[in-house]
Design a protein around this motif. Structure first.
Motif, PDB file in Angstrom:
ATOM      1  N   MET A  44     144.515-160.427  -7.266  1.00 37.00           N
ATOM      2  CA  MET A  44     144.948-159.760  -5.125  1.00 37.00           C
ATOM      3  C   MET A  44     143.644-159.140  -5.660  1.00 37.00           C
ATOM      4  O   MET A  44     143.100-158.719  -6.891  1.00 37.00           O
ATOM      5  CB  MET A  44     145.308-158.759  -4.915  1.00 37.00           C
ATOM      6  N   LEU A  45     142.458-158.928  -5.270  1.00 38.27           N
ATOM      7  CA  LEU A  45     141.179-157.942  -5.217  1.00 38.27           C
ATOM      8  C   LEU A  45     141.149-156.937  -4.689  1.00 38.27           C
ATOM      9  O   LEU A  45     141.028-156.969  -3.343  1.00 38.27           O
ATOM     10  CB  LEU A  45     139.858-159.424  -5.413  1.00 38.27           C
ATOM     11  N   GLY A  46     140.839-155.695  -4.771  1.00 39.28           N
ATOM     12  CA  GLY A  46     139.779-154.528  -3.915  1.00 39.28           C
ATOM     13  C   GLY A  46     138.536-153.886  -4.295  1.00 39.28           C
ATOM     14  O   GLY A  46     137.446-154.585  -5.613  1.00 39.28           O
ATOM     15  N   ILE A  47     137.988-153.517  -3.357  1.00 42.30           N
ATOM     16  CA  ILE A  47     136.834-153.149  -3.263  1.00 42.30           C
ATOM     17  C   ILE A  47     136.718-151.892  -2.314  1.00 42.30           C
ATOM     18  O   ILE A  47     136.946-152.044  -1.753  1.00 42.30           O
ATOM     19  CB  ILE A  47     135.920-154.445  -2.062  1.00 42.30           C
ATOM     20  N   LEU A  48     135.705-151.142  -2.965  1.00 40.00           N
ATOM     21  CA  LEU A  48     135.138-150.051  -2.559  1.00 40.00           C
ATOM     22  C   LEU A  48     134.107-150.158  -1.538  1.00 40.00           C
ATOM     23  O   LEU A  48     133.306-150.421  -2.061  1.00 40.00           O
ATOM     24  CB  LEU A  48     135.638-148.699  -2.956  1.00 40.00           C
ATOM     25  N   PHE A  49     134.047-149.782  -0.543  1.00 38.08           N
ATOM     26  CA  PHE A  49     132.787-150.047   0.370  1.00 38.08           C
ATOM     27  C   PHE A  49     133.404-148.583   1.145  1.00 38.08           C
ATOM     28  O   PHE A  49     133.743-147.854   2.148  1.00 38.08           O
ATOM     29  CB  PHE A  49     133.615-151.093   1.935  1.00 38.08           C
ATOM     30  N   SER A  50     131.488-148.367   1.320  1.00 36.86           N
ATOM     31  CA  SER A  50     131.371-147.260   2.177  1.00 36.86           C
ATOM     32  C   SER A  50     131.378-147.361   3.733  1.00 36.86           C
ATOM     33  O   SER A  50     131.869-148.806   3.713  1.00 36.86           O
ATOM     34  CB  SER A  50     129.654-146.658   2.018  1.00 36.86           C
ATOM     35  N   ASP A  51     131.183-146.500   4.412  1.00 29.56           N
ATOM     36  CA  ASP A  51     131.244-145.906   5.507  1.00 29.56           C
ATOM     37  C   ASP A  51     129.958-146.713   6.378  1.00 29.56           C
ATOM     38  O   ASP A  51     130.757-148.438   7.553  1.00 29.56           O
ATOM     39  CB  ASP A  51     131.275-144.713   6.453  1.00 29.56           C
ATOM     40  N   ARG A  52     128.315-146.871   5.389  1.00 27.52           N
ATOM     41  CA  ARG A  52     127.483-147.549   6.344  1.00 27.52           C
ATOM     42  C   ARG A  52     128.685-149.284   5.969  1.00 27.52           C
ATOM     43  O   ARG A  52     128.123-150.458   6.784  1.00 27.52           O
ATOM     44  CB  ARG A  52     127.060-147.654   5.656  1.00 27.52           C
ATOM     45  N   GLU A  53     128.841-149.902   4.398  1.00 28.62           N
ATOM     46  CA  GLU A  53     129.718-150.817   4.086  1.00 28.62           C
ATOM     47  C   GLU A  53     130.903-151.382   5.321  1.00 28.62           C
ATOM     48  O   GLU A  53     129.975-152.833   5.509  1.00 28.62           O
ATOM     49  CB  GLU A  53     129.742-151.331   2.506  1.00 28.62           C
ATOM     50  N   CYS A  54     131.121-150.673   5.637  1.00 30.84           N
ATOM     51  CA  CYS A  54     132.089-151.606   6.756  1.00 30.84           C
ATOM     52  C   CYS A  54     131.577-151.358   8.031  1.00 30.84           C
ATOM     53  O   CYS A  54     132.071-152.374   8.013  1.00 30.84           O
ATOM     54  CB  CYS A  54     133.345-150.109   6.440  1.00 30.84           C
ATOM     55  N   ARG A  55     130.917-151.092   8.194  1.00 23.94           N
ATOM     56  CA  ARG A  55     130.751-151.168   9.334  1.00 23.94           C
ATOM     57  C   ARG A  55     129.637-152.907   9.586  1.00 23.94           C
ATOM     58  O   ARG A  55     129.683-153.217  10.494  1.00 23.94           O
ATOM     59  CB  ARG A  55     129.940-150.171  10.066  1.00 23.94           C
ATOM     60  N   GLU A  56     128.699-152.964   7.968  1.00 24.23           N
ATOM     61  CA  GLU A  56     127.866-153.793   7.906  1.00 24.23           C
ATOM     62  C   GLU A  56     129.084-155.154   8.480  1.00 24.23           C
ATOM     63  O   GLU A  56     129.172-156.400   8.771  1.00 24.23           O
ATOM     64  CB  GLU A  56     126.985-154.184   7.534  1.00 24.23           C
ATOM     65  N   LEU A  57     130.275-155.303   7.452  1.00 31.19           N
ATOM     66  CA  LEU A  57     131.126-156.570   6.819  1.00 31.19           C
ATOM     67  C   LEU A  57     131.400-156.168   8.034  1.00 31.19           C
ATOM     68  O   LEU A  57     132.359-157.602   8.117  1.00 31.19           O
ATOM     69  CB  LEU A  57     132.093-155.532   5.995  1.00 31.19           C
ATOM     70  N   ASP A  58     131.980-155.455   8.855  1.00 25.23           N
ATOM     71  CA  ASP A  58     132.560-155.269  10.762  1.00 25.23           C
ATOM     72  C   ASP A  58     131.850-156.744  11.267  1.00 25.23           C
ATOM     73  O   ASP A  58     132.397-157.153  12.215  1.00 25.23           O
ATOM     74  CB  ASP A  58     133.179-154.534  11.234  1.00 25.23           C
ATOM     75  N   TYR A  59     130.585-156.112  11.588  1.00 22.03           N
ATOM     76  CA  TYR A  59     130.171-156.257  12.660  1.00 22.03           C
ATOM     77  C   TYR A  59     129.333-158.323  11.997  1.00 22.03           C
ATOM     78  O   TYR A  59     130.021-159.190  12.751  1.00 22.03           O
ATOM     79  CB  TYR A  59     128.187-156.110  12.208  1.00 22.03           C
ATOM     80  N   ILE A  60     129.473-158.511  11.090  1.00 16.93           N
ATOM     81  CA  ILE A  60     129.283-159.599   9.797  1.00 16.93           C
ATOM     82  C   ILE A  60     130.465-160.430  10.361  1.00 16.93           C
ATOM     83  O   ILE A  60     130.469-161.996  10.014  1.00 16.93           O
ATOM     84  CB  ILE A  60     129.018-160.124   8.510  1.00 16.93           C
ATOM     85  N   LEU A  61     131.591-159.686  10.579  1.00 14.28           N
ATOM     86  CA  LEU A  61     132.713-161.039  10.671  1.00 14.28           C
ATOM     87  C   LEU A  61     133.389-161.272  11.886  1.00 14.28           C
ATOM     88  O   LEU A  61     133.485-162.552  12.709  1.00 14.28           O
ATOM     89  CB  LEU A  61     134.400-159.754   9.892  1.00 14.28           C
ATOM     90  N   ARG A  62     132.821-160.610  12.291  1.00 20.39           N
ATOM     91  CA  ARG A  62     132.866-160.371  14.414  1.00 20.39           C
ATOM     92  C   ARG A  62     131.985-161.786  14.551  1.00 20.39           C
ATOM     93  O   ARG A  62     132.018-162.302  15.719  1.00 20.39           O
ATOM     94  CB  ARG A  62     132.434-159.341  15.010  1.00 20.39           C
ATOM     95  N   LYS A  63     130.978-161.566  14.028  1.00 15.48           N
ATOM     96  CA  LYS A  63     129.438-162.510  14.488  1.00 15.48           C
ATOM     97  C   LYS A  63     130.067-164.135  13.906  1.00 15.48           C
ATOM     98  O   LYS A  63     130.030-165.505  14.895  1.00 15.48           O
ATOM     99  CB  LYS A  63     128.305-161.799  13.834  1.00 15.48           C
TER     100      LYS A  63
END
Length: 72
Positions: free
Chosen positions: A1-20
């Motif tokens: 298992m791997l853990g990564i800390l994301f900022s709020d902006r990075e979380c929104r960007e990841l959300d956008y990329i995954l949705r697309k």
């Protein structure tokens, strides 16, 4: 298992990329020109990306991308 800390902006960007990516795969799964073997591979990848998206999205957002049998 791997853990990564994301900022709020990075979380929104990841959300956008995954949705697309999920949207693109849903389009491919509905395309009648793609053969069954390729759709099986896309569906396998879809499940992985969907599980990643499930960690970020609300249940309401997640329900939009729930794969049903009509999609195939």
């Amino acid at each position: 298992m791997l853990g990564i800390l994301f900022s709020d902006r990075e979380c929104r960007e990841l959300d956008y990329i995954l949705r697309k990516e999920l949207d693109e795969m849903l389009l491919d799964l509905r395309d009648s020109r793609i053969d069954a073997d390729m759709k099986t591979a896309i569906e396998s990848r879809y499940k992985v990306i969907f599980r990643m998206y499930a960690r970020l999205a609300s249940p309401k957002d997640l329900s939009r991308y729930a794969l049903n049998r009509k999609t195939r």
